[in-house]
Every structure is written in C-alpha cells, then in structure tokens.
Design a protein around this motif. Structure first.
Motif, PDB file in Angstrom:
ATOM      1  N   GLY A   1       0.829  -1.198   0.000  1.00  0.00           N
ATOM      2  CA  GLY A   1       0.000   0.000   0.000  1.00  0.00           C
ATOM      3  C   GLY A   1       0.868   1.254   0.000  1.00  0.00           C
ATOM      4  N   THR A   2       1.986   1.192   0.683  1.00  0.00           N
ATOM      5  CA  THR A   2       2.901   2.334   0.730  1.00  0.00           C
ATOM      6  C   THR A   2       3.424   2.653  -0.679  1.00  0.00           C
ATOM      7  OG1 THR A   2       3.518   1.608   2.948  1.00  0.00           O
ATOM      8  CG2 THR A   2       4.926   3.256   1.912  1.00  0.00           C
TER       9      THR A   2
ATOM     10  N   ASP B   1      -6.752   6.920   0.745  1.00  0.00           N
ATOM     11  CA  ASP B   1      -6.084   5.809   1.430  1.00  0.00           C
ATOM     12  C   ASP B   1      -7.150   4.876   2.005  1.00  0.00           C
ATOM     13  OD1 ASP B   1      -4.750   4.039   3.030  1.00  0.00           O
ATOM     14  OD2 ASP B   1      -3.387   5.520   3.905  1.00  0.00           O
TER      15      ASP B   1
ATOM     16  N   GLU C   1      -7.311   0.309   4.860  1.00  0.00           N
ATOM     17  CA  GLU C   1      -7.984  -0.429   5.942  1.00  0.00           C
ATOM     18  C   GLU C   1      -9.468  -0.643   5.642  1.00  0.00           C
ATOM     19  OE1 GLU C   1      -7.130   1.690   9.600  1.00  0.00           O
ATOM     20  OE2 GLU C   1      -4.958   1.570   9.276  1.00  0.00           O
TER      21      GLU C   1
ATOM     22  N   SER D   1      -4.322  -1.951   0.650  1.00  0.00           N
ATOM     23  CA  SER D   1      -3.187  -2.719   1.178  1.00  0.00           C
ATOM     24  C   SER D   1      -3.635  -4.151   1.464  1.00  0.00           C
ATOM     25  CB  SER D   1      -2.663  -2.092   2.473  1.00  0.00           C
ATOM     26  OG  SER D   1      -1.778  -3.001   3.125  1.00  0.00           O
TER      27      SER D   1
ATOM     28  N   LYS E   1      -4.255  -6.971   7.374  1.00  0.00           N
ATOM     29  CA  LYS E   1      -5.436  -6.306   6.820  1.00  0.00           C
ATOM     30  C   LYS E   1      -6.610  -7.279   6.683  1.00  0.00           C
ATOM     31  CE  LYS E   1      -3.712  -2.107   6.389  1.00  0.00           C
ATOM     32  NZ  LYS E   1      -2.285  -2.034   6.465  1.00  0.00           N
TER      33      LYS E   1
HETATM   34  C1  LIG Z   1      -1.459  -0.664   6.063  1.00  0.00           C
HETATM   35  C2  LIG Z   1      -1.647   0.762   5.737  1.00  0.00           C
HETATM   36  C3  LIG Z   1      -0.925   1.412   4.730  1.00  0.00           C
HETATM   37  C4  LIG Z   1       0.259   0.819   4.026  1.00  0.00           C
HETATM   38  O1  LIG Z   1       0.097  -0.411   3.504  1.00  0.00           O
HETATM   39  P1  LIG Z   1       1.335  -1.430   3.401  1.00  0.00           P
HETATM   40  O2  LIG Z   1       0.779  -2.440   2.449  1.00  0.00           O
HETATM   41  O3  LIG Z   1       1.576  -1.965   4.765  1.00  0.00           O
HETATM   42  O4  LIG Z   1       2.486  -0.698   2.830  1.00  0.00           O
HETATM   43  C5  LIG Z   1      -1.223   2.721   4.433  1.00  0.00           C
HETATM   44  N1  LIG Z   1      -2.166   3.386   5.096  1.00  0.00           N
HETATM   45  C6  LIG Z   1      -2.873   2.825   6.083  1.00  0.00           C
HETATM   46  C7  LIG Z   1      -3.922   3.623   6.755  1.00  0.00           C
HETATM   47  C8  LIG Z   1      -2.628   1.501   6.458  1.00  0.00           C
HETATM   48  O5  LIG Z   1      -3.297   0.964   7.472  1.00  0.00           O
END
Ligand SMILES: *Cc1c(COP(=O)(O)O)cnc(C)c1O
Length: 376
Positions: A58-59, A161, A164, A185, A190
């Motif tokens: 997700g990042t 974003d 979640e 993500s 998750k």
């Molecule tokens: C988990 C998460 C991310 C990042 O996702 P990753 O796959 O762990 O890099 C970004 N924003 C929020 C709010 C998250 O909970």
C-alpha cells in the motif's frame, strides 16, 4: 503460556492454495502473470473502479499515486494526521512536505472543516497543496463526499487511502472508488492479505497504465533495456496475487465476521460507563477491520486504556493503542499541522481489541470477561 490471541491475523479461505499451485505448475513465478491480471480484475469488479494495478505494498501505491498526480520536490501534501505512517512516508520519499490535518469525532477521520481552513490559510502564504490524502481508518469511511467537494472547489486531487477499508461503503459506493486515485493494502494484518501487497486504483486507463510502467522500472518499449524515466520495482508477484484471488472469494464473509465481532464487543461492553464505541453514521457501512473503544479515564475507576492493554497482555492477548498521530511522531516534528485536539484525545484513550475474523467465540468471551472483570 496460553495461546496468543492476535489483534488481526491472516485468515485463508482455502482457494488461495489452488491459485498458487497453478502458478507453480505453469512456472509463473514472476512479478507479473495470470494471477496478477486476475487479481486486478477481481479488484475492479469488487470496487467498481475502472482500473487497478497490483503492487508490492500500500505504501508503494501511495508513492506512485502521489507521483502520478504530479507531486515533486518542495510541494505540499495535505495528509490525515491520525493514520499509519504508510500514508505519510511517501510524501517525504518525493522530497515534498506533509501538512497534517486533524480528525473529527464522528468518523475519526480527516475533518473537512479543518481541511478547508488549512487550504485557505495556506493560500495566504502562497502555498497551494498538490494533493490530499484522507484515510478511512479502521474501516470507517471518512466524510468523503465533503472532502471531494473541497477537492473540486480548490482543485486539489485526492489520493484515497483505503488501505484499511476494503469492503466498506459510503452511500452505497465502495471505499477504493473515491477521489482521483485509491490505495489498498494487503499486508498480513489487513482484512484480506496477499502476505504483503497493495494496489492503486483509478478510472483513467492511461494513469493506471503509467503506474504499471513506473512499477516495472519504467522500461521503455525497446528490445534492450531503455529508460527515459526513473522507475521502481513495485509490481506484485504472481504468487502473492494468487493468494489475493483466493482471498477475494471470501472478502464479504470476512467483513461479516469482523462486523459480528464488533457487534459482540459493543453488546457486551457498552454498559461500562467509561467506554465509547464508534457508531456508523447514517449511510455508512464499515468493514470493522479493527474494533476500537475509547476509555474515558475520568469515570473508569482509575483504570485507563493502558491498564486494560496490560491486563490483556498478561493473558497473551494482543490489543493496541489507536494510531499515534503523525504530527506527534518525532520524525515529523518539524512539519506543518492543523490540529483540533481530536487525534490526540483518541490516541490517549483509544484501544483496538483483538478483531481477527478467525477469532473463536471462546477467545472473544475471554477478552470480554477479562475486561468485564476489571470493571465489575
Ligand atoms: C497498512 C496501511 C498502509 C500501508 O500499507 P502497506 O501495504 O503496509 O504498505 C497505508 N495506510 C494505512 C492507513 C494503512 O493501514
């Protein structure tokens, strides 16, 4: 020591291994392949977004999303302060500057009133932010229509974003289908997981095609390796995507299970005066990724959030304080911030309870009885 009760554990449905086995049998062990395409199609049909690019995290999706809306060195990006660092770190990867915006109490997400105030105030300093990142924390949809209206009024694109919030909806529309680009993500904790992974979603085919291009080292069309841009190695593997395809089959079931756990906590614990639960506002459907409570320390018999967390820990039960706001993090101490006290209060008093979809009824009972016992 009794068996650990996790905050949020992976929960396979059974079909995942079949997609992974097919990848092995066909030797598609690569950061692309039929499972990647299939998983992207599944995400598109579930969220009703037109296009999706499956990525390593997700990042990475936030990083590419910011890049694609044109954020670069020295730019400002409005970002929800009450979130996980994955929302904010990519702003810094690009040499841009975060401006953190506090939350409102109804959804715990970006406060649209404060957001607009910040935009107006920044304009007086001749700053026009290049993007905004609202988050649907713990699966609860933000006041996204109001945020979209502000985005349109001031012409600042939204990177949604929804890391979640897969399975959540607002006015019947899926999280993952708001704003200019959306981020998901599939990290191990998750609501569904690919062991690690993410996705960038959008309605513009060219933009998502560009995301795929940047995610595969920005390789130009040539028989040799030709590069006219800096790219990244961000594409999801065909193995991980196979897990994702299996998980998509059980996603709605996982949402129902998480919601049932939340409902049970609420039913059994809401009589405790010090506790507040986060209700769904009207026309809002939360996947209830994590069940969270607020503990008011002034009427809790001297027990606070930490007392509950530590008590659960003695029984090998994992619970966790709510996210520490980004504006309180040492690494972001010099960034701009617009606060109203909400996220600091949530961080001081909030606790996430074990919420895994495969948590047994007995384990739920143990958590509930332990907490009840403390307040009896
Ligand atoms: C988990 C998460 C991310 C990042 O996702 P990753 O796959 O762990 O890099 C970004 N924003 C929020 C709010 C998250 O909970």
């Amino acid at each position: 020591m009794s068996k650990k009760i996790w905050l949020s554990a992976p929960h396979m449905g059974g079909e995942e291994i079949k997609f992974v086995t097919t990848a092995f049998e066909t030797n598609w062990i690569a950061p692309l392949g039929p499972n990647v395409n299939g998983f992207e199609n599944d995400l598109v049909s579930y969220t009703h977004r037109k296009h999706a690019a499956a990525l390593t995290s997700g990042t990475a999706a936030i990083h590419l999303g910011l890049t694609l809306v044109g954020v670069s060195q020295g730019d400002y990006v409005l970002c929800q302060s009450f979130t996980f660092c994955g929302s904010a770190n990519p702003i810094k990867y690009l040499g841009a500057k975060p401006v953190f915006i506090d939350s409102e109490m109804e959804t715990w997400n970006m406060d649209p009133v404060l957001l607009e105030k910040a935009i107006v105030d920044l304009a007086k300093k001749n700053i026009k932010p290049k993007a905004m990142i609202p988050v649907h924390l713990y699966g609860m949809p933000a006041k996204i229509q109001q945020i979209e209206a502000i985005s349109a009024k001031y012409e600042i694109p939204i990177i949604e974003d929804a890391a979640e919030a897969l399975g959540s909806t607002y006015k019947g529309k899926n999280c993952g289908n708001f704003g200019d680009l959306s981020v998901l993500s599939f990290n191990g904790n998750k609501i569904i997981t690919t062991s690690g992974g993410g996705a960038l979603l959008g309605n513009n085919a060219k933009v998502i095609e560009k995301a795929r291009f940047l995610a595969t080292q920005a390789r130009d069309n040539a028989p040799h390796y030709e590069h006219s841009e800096i790219g990244y190695n961000y594409r999801l593997s065909n193995i991980s995507a196979g897990i994702g395809r299996g998980q998509m089959i059980v996603l709605d079931e996982r949402v129902a299970q998480r919601r049932a756990i939340y409902k049970r906590y609420e039913r059994e614990l809401e009589h405790i005066e010090a506790f507040t639960f986060l209700d769904e506002p009207s026309e809002t459907f939360s996947n209830r990724w994590l069940s969270a409570i607020l503990v008011n320390p002034s009427n809790s018999k001297g027990l606070d959030r930490e007392a509950i967390r530590l008590k659960l820990e003695t029984l090998n039960i994992e619970s966790r304080p709510l996210w520490k706001p980004m504006h309180m993090q040492p690494v972001f101490k010099n960034e701009l911030v617009y606060t109203n006290g909400v996220s600091e209060l949530l961080f001081a008093n909030g606790l996430c309870l074990p919420s895994a979809s495969n948590m047994s009824e007995e384990d739920q009972t143990l958590v509930i009885d332990t907490i009840k016992g403390m307040f009896a």
